[in-house]
Design a protein around this motif. Structure first.
Motif, PDB file in Angstrom:
ATOM      1  N   GLU A  14     -14.983  95.998 -26.829  1.00 26.61           N
ATOM      2  CA  GLU A  14     -15.136  95.272 -25.569  1.00 26.61           C
ATOM      3  C   GLU A  14     -14.901  93.790 -25.860  1.00 26.61           C
ATOM      4  O   GLU A  14     -14.289  93.444 -26.852  1.00 26.61           O
ATOM      5  CB  GLU A  14     -16.544  95.500 -25.021  1.00 26.61           C
ATOM      6  CG  GLU A  14     -16.882  96.959 -24.788  1.00 26.61           C
ATOM      7  CD  GLU A  14     -16.081  97.585 -23.665  1.00 26.61           C
ATOM      8  OE1 GLU A  14     -15.856  96.883 -22.667  1.00 26.61           O
ATOM      9  OE2 GLU A  14     -15.684  98.747 -23.795  1.00 26.61           O
ATOM     10  N   GLU A  15     -15.413  92.912 -25.028  1.00 29.79           N
ATOM     11  CA  GLU A  15     -15.271  91.476 -25.270  1.00 29.79           C
ATOM     12  C   GLU A  15     -15.979  91.081 -26.563  1.00 29.79           C
ATOM     13  O   GLU A  15     -15.548  90.191 -27.264  1.00 29.79           O
ATOM     14  CB  GLU A  15     -15.844  90.693 -24.097  1.00 29.79           C
ATOM     15  CG  GLU A  15     -15.051  90.860 -22.825  1.00 29.79           C
ATOM     16  CD  GLU A  15     -15.685  90.155 -21.653  1.00 29.79           C
ATOM     17  OE1 GLU A  15     -16.690  89.446 -21.843  1.00 29.79           O
ATOM     18  OE2 GLU A  15     -15.171  90.321 -20.538  1.00 29.79           O
ATOM     19  N   ARG A  16     -17.072  91.748 -26.830  1.00 29.31           N
ATOM     20  CA  ARG A  16     -17.784  91.493 -28.086  1.00 29.31           C
ATOM     21  C   ARG A  16     -17.255  92.464 -29.128  1.00 29.31           C
ATOM     22  O   ARG A  16     -16.347  93.216 -28.865  1.00 29.31           O
ATOM     23  CB  ARG A  16     -19.288  91.687 -27.873  1.00 29.31           C
ATOM     24  CG  ARG A  16     -19.849  90.755 -26.798  1.00 29.31           C
ATOM     25  CD  ARG A  16     -21.268  91.112 -26.446  1.00 29.31           C
ATOM     26  NE  ARG A  16     -21.262  92.433 -25.812  1.00 29.31           N
ATOM     27  CZ  ARG A  16     -22.207  93.341 -25.975  1.00 29.31           C
ATOM     28  NH1 ARG A  16     -23.221  93.104 -26.731  1.00 29.31           N
ATOM     29  NH2 ARG A  16     -22.140  94.513 -25.375  1.00 29.31           N
ATOM     30  N   ASN A  17     -17.841  92.454 -30.301  1.00 31.31           N
ATOM     31  CA  ASN A  17     -17.395  93.334 -31.371  1.00 31.31           C
ATOM     32  C   ASN A  17     -18.190  94.635 -31.417  1.00 31.31           C
ATOM     33  O   ASN A  17     -18.230  95.293 -32.439  1.00 31.31           O
ATOM     34  CB  ASN A  17     -17.488  92.618 -32.721  1.00 31.31           C
ATOM     35  CG  ASN A  17     -16.382  91.603 -32.884  1.00 31.31           C
ATOM     36  OD1 ASN A  17     -15.340  91.703 -32.258  1.00 31.31           O
ATOM     37  ND2 ASN A  17     -16.604  90.616 -33.714  1.00 31.31           N
ATOM     38  N   GLY A  76     -20.093  95.265 -45.673  1.00 35.35           N
ATOM     39  CA  GLY A  76     -20.396  94.326 -44.603  1.00 35.35           C
ATOM     40  C   GLY A  76     -19.292  94.167 -43.561  1.00 35.35           C
ATOM     41  O   GLY A  76     -19.293  93.187 -42.822  1.00 35.35           O
ATOM     42  N   LEU A  77     -18.371  95.113 -43.506  1.00 35.61           N
ATOM     43  CA  LEU A  77     -17.304  95.052 -42.504  1.00 35.61           C
ATOM     44  C   LEU A  77     -17.772  95.570 -41.151  1.00 35.61           C
ATOM     45  O   LEU A  77     -17.382  95.042 -40.109  1.00 35.61           O
ATOM     46  CB  LEU A  77     -16.088  95.854 -42.966  1.00 35.61           C
ATOM     47  CG  LEU A  77     -15.351  95.321 -44.181  1.00 35.61           C
ATOM     48  CD1 LEU A  77     -14.255  96.287 -44.600  1.00 35.61           C
ATOM     49  CD2 LEU A  77     -14.763  93.960 -43.867  1.00 35.61           C
ATOM     50  N   ILE A  78     -18.556  96.642 -41.183  1.00 32.85           N
ATOM     51  CA  ILE A  78     -19.062  97.231 -39.944  1.00 32.85           C
ATOM     52  C   ILE A  78     -20.531  97.587 -40.130  1.00 32.85           C
ATOM     53  O   ILE A  78     -21.041  97.639 -41.249  1.00 32.85           O
ATOM     54  CB  ILE A  78     -18.281  98.506 -39.532  1.00 32.85           C
ATOM     55  CG1 ILE A  78     -18.426  99.611 -40.588  1.00 32.85           C
ATOM     56  CG2 ILE A  78     -16.838  98.190 -39.232  1.00 32.85           C
ATOM     57  CD1 ILE A  78     -17.857 100.950 -40.157  1.00 32.85           C
ATOM     58  N   ASP A  79     -21.190  97.818 -39.021  1.00 34.40           N
ATOM     59  CA  ASP A  79     -22.536  98.385 -39.010  1.00 34.40           C
ATOM     60  C   ASP A  79     -22.530  99.434 -37.914  1.00 34.40           C
ATOM     61  O   ASP A  79     -21.866  99.266 -36.892  1.00 34.40           O
ATOM     62  CB  ASP A  79     -23.589  97.313 -38.728  1.00 34.40           C
ATOM     63  CG  ASP A  79     -24.991  97.822 -38.969  1.00 34.40           C
ATOM     64  OD1 ASP A  79     -25.148  98.809 -39.723  1.00 34.40           O
ATOM     65  OD2 ASP A  79     -25.932  97.244 -38.410  1.00 34.40           O
ATOM     66  N   ASN A  89     -23.332 106.584 -32.434  1.00 34.77           N
ATOM     67  CA  ASN A  89     -22.066 106.281 -31.765  1.00 34.77           C
ATOM     68  C   ASN A  89     -21.849 104.807 -31.480  1.00 34.77           C
ATOM     69  O   ASN A  89     -20.880 104.446 -30.832  1.00 34.77           O
ATOM     70  CB  ASN A  89     -21.962 107.076 -30.463  1.00 34.77           C
ATOM     71  CG  ASN A  89     -21.778 108.548 -30.698  1.00 34.77           C
ATOM     72  OD1 ASN A  89     -21.708 108.999 -31.836  1.00 34.77           O
ATOM     73  ND2 ASN A  89     -21.699 109.311 -29.644  1.00 34.77           N
ATOM     74  N   GLU A  90     -22.748 103.967 -31.931  1.00 36.40           N
ATOM     75  CA  GLU A  90     -22.600 102.529 -31.738  1.00 36.40           C
ATOM     76  C   GLU A  90     -22.090 101.897 -33.027  1.00 36.40           C
ATOM     77  O   GLU A  90     -22.701 102.032 -34.067  1.00 36.40           O
ATOM     78  CB  GLU A  90     -23.929 101.896 -31.355  1.00 36.40           C
ATOM     79  CG  GLU A  90     -24.490 102.385 -30.043  1.00 36.40           C
ATOM     80  CD  GLU A  90     -25.852 101.803 -29.754  1.00 36.40           C
ATOM     81  OE1 GLU A  90     -26.110 100.663 -30.170  1.00 36.40           O
ATOM     82  OE2 GLU A  90     -26.653 102.503 -29.118  1.00 36.40           O
ATOM     83  N   ILE A  91     -20.961 101.214 -32.943  1.00 33.39           N
ATOM     84  CA  ILE A  91     -20.361 100.567 -34.109  1.00 33.39           C
ATOM     85  C   ILE A  91     -20.170  99.094 -33.782  1.00 33.39           C
ATOM     86  O   ILE A  91     -19.713  98.743 -32.697  1.00 33.39           O
ATOM     87  CB  ILE A  91     -19.006 101.217 -34.473  1.00 33.39           C
ATOM     88  CG1 ILE A  91     -19.192 102.697 -34.779  1.00 33.39           C
ATOM     89  CG2 ILE A  91     -18.382 100.499 -35.662  1.00 33.39           C
ATOM     90  CD1 ILE A  91     -17.900 103.427 -35.059  1.00 33.39           C
ATOM     91  N   GLY A 110     -17.173  91.968 -39.985  1.00 30.97           N
ATOM     92  CA  GLY A 110     -16.169  91.143 -40.656  1.00 30.97           C
ATOM     93  C   GLY A 110     -14.863  91.886 -40.694  1.00 30.97           C
ATOM     94  O   GLY A 110     -14.802  93.098 -40.530  1.00 30.97           O
ATOM     95  N   GLU A 111     -13.794  91.161 -40.896  1.00 24.50           N
ATOM     96  CA  GLU A 111     -12.464  91.782 -40.937  1.00 24.50           C
ATOM     97  C   GLU A 111     -11.736  91.297 -42.160  1.00 24.50           C
ATOM     98  O   GLU A 111     -11.995  90.230 -42.686  1.00 24.50           O
ATOM     99  CB  GLU A 111     -11.687  91.414 -39.677  1.00 24.50           C
ATOM    100  CG  GLU A 111     -12.371  91.926 -38.422  1.00 24.50           C
ATOM    101  CD  GLU A 111     -11.627  91.522 -37.163  1.00 24.50           C
ATOM    102  OE1 GLU A 111     -10.417  91.272 -37.259  1.00 24.50           O
ATOM    103  OE2 GLU A 111     -12.254  91.472 -36.114  1.00 24.50           O
TER     104      GLU A 111
END
Length: 100
Positions: A49-52, A85-88, A92-94, A98-99
């Motif tokens: 969405e607009e956020r990550n 530390g790329l995703i948490d 079903n919520e991701i 970082g990228e």
């Protein structure tokens, strides 16, 4: 085309075809990536969405099938990405942290 509605029907069909083609094009782009990590990151970027934050509408098996990989390999890669530390994620919520 003597019917006055012919152009309206044609425009509607073209609109529906284009709308159905967009998800297929995105999937082809995802599937063209070489690694599971690249596929997953691209999929997440496309669906955020607009956020990550991303709320998946599919479970892990369905996501693995969509990405063309095994569920266990997908889960293993997600765990590595979480550790780096790329995703948490939680169910079903991701969240993309970082990228590359």
């Amino acid at each position: 085309m003597g019917c006055r509605y012919a152009s309206l029907v044609t425009a509607n069909l073209l609109r529906q075809t284009a709308a159905a083609n967009l998800p297929q094009g995105r999937r082809i782009h995802v599937m063209s990536q070489k690694s599971i990590r690249d596929k997953l990151l691209l999929f997440l970027k496309q669906n955020r969405e607009e956020r990550n934050d991303i709320l998946l509408t599919m479970n892990r098996q369905e996501l693995a099938d969509y990405l063309g990989t095994e569920r266990s390999a997908l889960s293993r890669e997600m765990a590595r990405m979480k550790k780096e530390g790329l995703i948490d994620y939680c169910r079903n919520e991701i969240k993309i942290l970082g990228e590359n």
